[in-house]
Every structure is written in C-alpha cells, then in structure tokens.
Design a protein around this motif. Structure first.
Motif, PDB file in Angstrom:
ATOM      1  N   ASN A  75      41.031  74.525  16.381  1.00  0.00           N
ATOM      2  CA  ASN A  75      40.012  73.497  16.193  1.00  0.00           C
ATOM      3  C   ASN A  75      40.539  72.089  16.439  1.00  0.00           C
ATOM      4  O   ASN A  75      39.838  71.106  16.215  1.00  0.00           O
ATOM      5  N   ALA A 115      42.530  70.056  15.008  1.00  0.00           N
ATOM      6  CA  ALA A 115      42.399  69.112  13.895  1.00  0.00           C
ATOM      7  C   ALA A 115      43.142  67.824  14.214  1.00  0.00           C
ATOM      8  O   ALA A 115      44.178  67.835  14.876  1.00  0.00           O
ATOM      9  N   SER A 116      42.615  66.705  13.731  1.00  0.00           N
ATOM     10  CA  SER A 116      43.162  65.401  14.107  1.00  0.00           C
ATOM     11  C   SER A 116      44.641  65.280  13.729  1.00  0.00           C
ATOM     12  O   SER A 116      45.437  64.743  14.476  1.00  0.00           O
ATOM     13  N   HIS A 117      45.008  65.812  12.561  1.00  0.00           N
ATOM     14  CA  HIS A 117      46.386  65.679  12.120  1.00  0.00           C
ATOM     15  C   HIS A 117      47.310  66.665  12.852  1.00  0.00           C
ATOM     16  O   HIS A 117      48.486  66.402  13.049  1.00  0.00           O
TER      17      HIS A 117
END
Lengths: 244, 244
Positions: A202, A204-206
């Motif tokens: 997905n 994820a931003s981090h």
C-alpha cells in the motif's frame, strides 16, 4: 457486574486534547521506529531509557549520566550523538546494563504531551511487544488510550495498524465507543497479520520515507510481532521494564 | 504527461492546519446530516443556502433576507428557528425558490475554517450527491482536500466512509500520498456499499446518537447514494448549485 473500563484510540497527537487521559493508561505508539527500538533495547538489558526532545538535551544528559546517546534526524545519526534509531544497534552484547538517552521526534513529543496532561500511567507499545502490551492491559483492567505518534501530526498507517492489532486482541474486556478504534480495527483486519507486506503493497508514506534511507530491514523487524515482549513503563524521567 | 493533481483526506477539523488548502478544492463532508440536507434542499430548488455558525446569526439573517431559518441543537429545532436539520423537511413543494439560512455545528465550523485558510474553492459532499461530486472533481482536475467535519473534532465513521467512497471512484486521476486516504478507502471497501447496515452493525457513535433522537429514517436517507446529484458550491456567503 462492574462496568468494563473504556478504550479510546487517538490517531494523532493533534487530537490528544479531545481525551481525558488522567484516569487512563496511555500507550505511546511510534512503530517506525522509536517504540520498537525502546522495547528492543530494554528487552536486551538496557537499565533504562530516557526519552528527550532535543539533540542538545540528549548530549547534555548523556554526559551527565554516562549514558549512550542516540537519535536521528532525517535518517542519519544526529550530529553530536553516538548511535541511531535502529533496533539493530541495540543487541544484548552492546546495551546490557547501559543507560540509553534517546531523542526522537514524534514519539517523544506525544509522550511529553501525555505527561503534561497527567496521564495516570504511560507505557510504550510496538509490534515487538504486542503480546506483552495486550496481557498488561488486560491484567490492569483500567481505562486505556492508545496514542498514535503519527508523522508530524499526520495520521499514519503503521501506528494505526498497531492500535487495531491491540484492540482486536483485547476488545472483549473493554467498553469501546470510539470510531477511531473502529477504523484501526478495520485496518488491522485488512492487513491479515501480514504487516510488512501490507505497508509495502500500500506504499505507506513512512514506508516510502524509510526505504529511501535504505531501512527496509528495520521496517521488517518493526512490523514483526513479539520479538521483544516486555512492557516499557515511564517512571519519573525514564522508561524501565514494568513488573509483571 | 502533466503530473496528476494531489488528493488528501483530512479526518478532523483539528487536523486541517496540516494541509495547504490554498491551491485546492475543499470538499466539506458532514454526512449526518448537514451536507446531506444541503444537497437535498438545493436539488429540490432552494435558491441558495447560507450556512451560519450561531442560532442568533441565523435568526438575524433569516429576518433580513426573508429566508427560512433552520438548525438543531441536541436533536431538536433550536429555539427561535423554524425548521430542523432533516433532509425530509425540504421537499420541492416547500423549499423551491426559497432561501435557507442553516446553522449546524460541525459542518459549518469546518466550512468557515476552510474559508479562513483561503481554500481555492469550497463545495459540500454527502452520499446524496456522491456521483455529482466525483464527476465534478474529475472534470476540474485540480488538487483536492476531502475535509471530514467529524463530531466535535473526533473522527467519525460516516464522514470517513464518504471520503473513502469518493477516493475509490476517482483515485486513478489523482496522486495520493496520504495514509488517511488509505484508511478511508479501506473503510469504504469494508462497507461493501451497504453504508446504512455498516453503521448500524458497527454501532457507529453518531448512529447511536441520532437513533436515540428517533432519526433512523434520516440516517438511512443520508447513507443512500445519489438521491440529490448536484454540487453545492460556496460563493461569497452562500451555497448554490455549481454549473456543470
């Protein structure tokens, strides 16, 4: 029958003011990587961990107390400090019986906010100590706030996932009237316990931020449950292992 | 190829400060019930809707402009106002060609915050006008902020669900680097388009609040897509139907 204790999830430090935390155990969650590293260092024998907000304070306290100084800024060991934020830097042969002074941004900020708001008790949670946290909360039978550290106040997937993983394990013992908890539970169910793959797929931003620093192995470790099953409890100015 | 416009989701007004909205269309979302009622009243012919923060201002403007005054506090028509927040109060035979002055708490607050922060454009969204909102955002090809009004700043299921429903329909046209958007998308997928049943089964906090006031039919209406497919656009001090 006594009423069950309550459980709420706070998805960002910028929402903490909405909750009365004075009668609650606050679980500080900063999965990538502060609270994973805290669990790991204590599990591997660190005598205590002092979380501090600034690099300056870290250097000062490290000197005063003869502690290991650690902390990163922008993915690198901060200037003047000796070590970084990676859990892999704290194996038993290095950290046993040592005091760690650690500066992080998001996690430390939330911990100090919880302190200022007179939390009844503060512990730190991460996948590394998932089962220990769940057992502890069940045993304590007290109101709980799951506090996600987020990223500069922006809600993130990994802290929300961990909150959901906790709730899905202990919800039977709590009164939960909290839509944020529901969101977290749904996210955890979506991940089907494959947390690393979930973040990766997905994007994820981090996940993106840390892999850009070459930290994919760190992320993998931080998303693996139960590698360091102790409960870090904040007493006075430091985290130590809670007595079970 | 030009870069795609960005899309972010802001799950609570208390997080709006994290986003630069000056180059974005902000979609104000207050599913239960402000933005559902706004879409319905405009769809049924209201000449415009003026959203105001206080009951006092609502009475004052209603008098000045010869408008219908409406608004509730604690589930009842507020003292001094003529009508409530239910979409069922605004059929065509009543509201056609009339000006509505509406006071609500959460939705109006977020709208005025977006105004103060110089949003490029402000529209309002709800399931009642889901398709119209999606078509509009695709056509505009501009940065988007989906702004959930929440409940006294606490994140709620229904506004998050609507944000997720929008994103899952238009994500191909946007650059989305936003974990909150991901949470919203997951929630929408979990609901499998059965929004009313989802809120009911999961005992969402607002579902509980409104059914306590006997408003189950309102909730059902507010969670049904596309019953009032227009786009309410905020111009100067009022919402009118955007030109398609």
């Amino acid at each position: 029958m006594y009423p069950k204790p309550t459980l709420f999830t706070c998805l960002s430090p910028a929402l903490l003011h909405l909750y009365d935390i004075s009668d609650s155990i606050v679980v500080i969650i900063d999965v990538l990587r502060a609270t994973s590293t805290i669990a790991t260092a204590l599990y591997n024998g660190a005598s205590a961990i002092i979380p501090v907000a600034s690099v300056e304070r870290c250097i000062e306290l490290g000197h005063q107390l003869n502690g290991i100084t650690a902390g990163e800024r922008d993915g690198k060991v901060a200037e003047g400090l000796a070590y970084g934020n990676s859990p892999f830097e704290y194996p038993r042969e290095f950290i046993d019986n040592k005091l760690l002074v650690l500066t992080t941004t998001n996690g430390t900020k939330l911990l100090h906010m919880a302190l200022d708001k007179n939390a009844k008790e503060i512990i730190t949670g991460s996948f590394a100590n998932l089962s220990a946290i769940c057992d502890y909360l069940l045993k304590k039978n007290t109101n709980v706030i799951l506090g996600c550290s987020a990223w500069k106040d922006r809600i993130n997937i990994e802290d929300t996932l961990f909150a959901g993983a906790v709730i899905n394990r202990i919800q039977h013992a709590f009164e939960i009237n909290c839509d944020s908890s529901h969101l977290a539970q749904r996210l955890d169910i979506s991940a089907e316990s494959k947390y690393f793959e979930y973040l990766k797929v997905n994007n994820a931003s981090h996940y993106r931020r840390l892999t850009a620093y070459g930290l994919e192995e760190d992320i993998k470790y931080c998303l693996t449950p139960d590698l360091a099953n102790i409960v870090p409890l904040f007493i006075e100015d430091r985290l130590i292992i809670a007595k079970s």
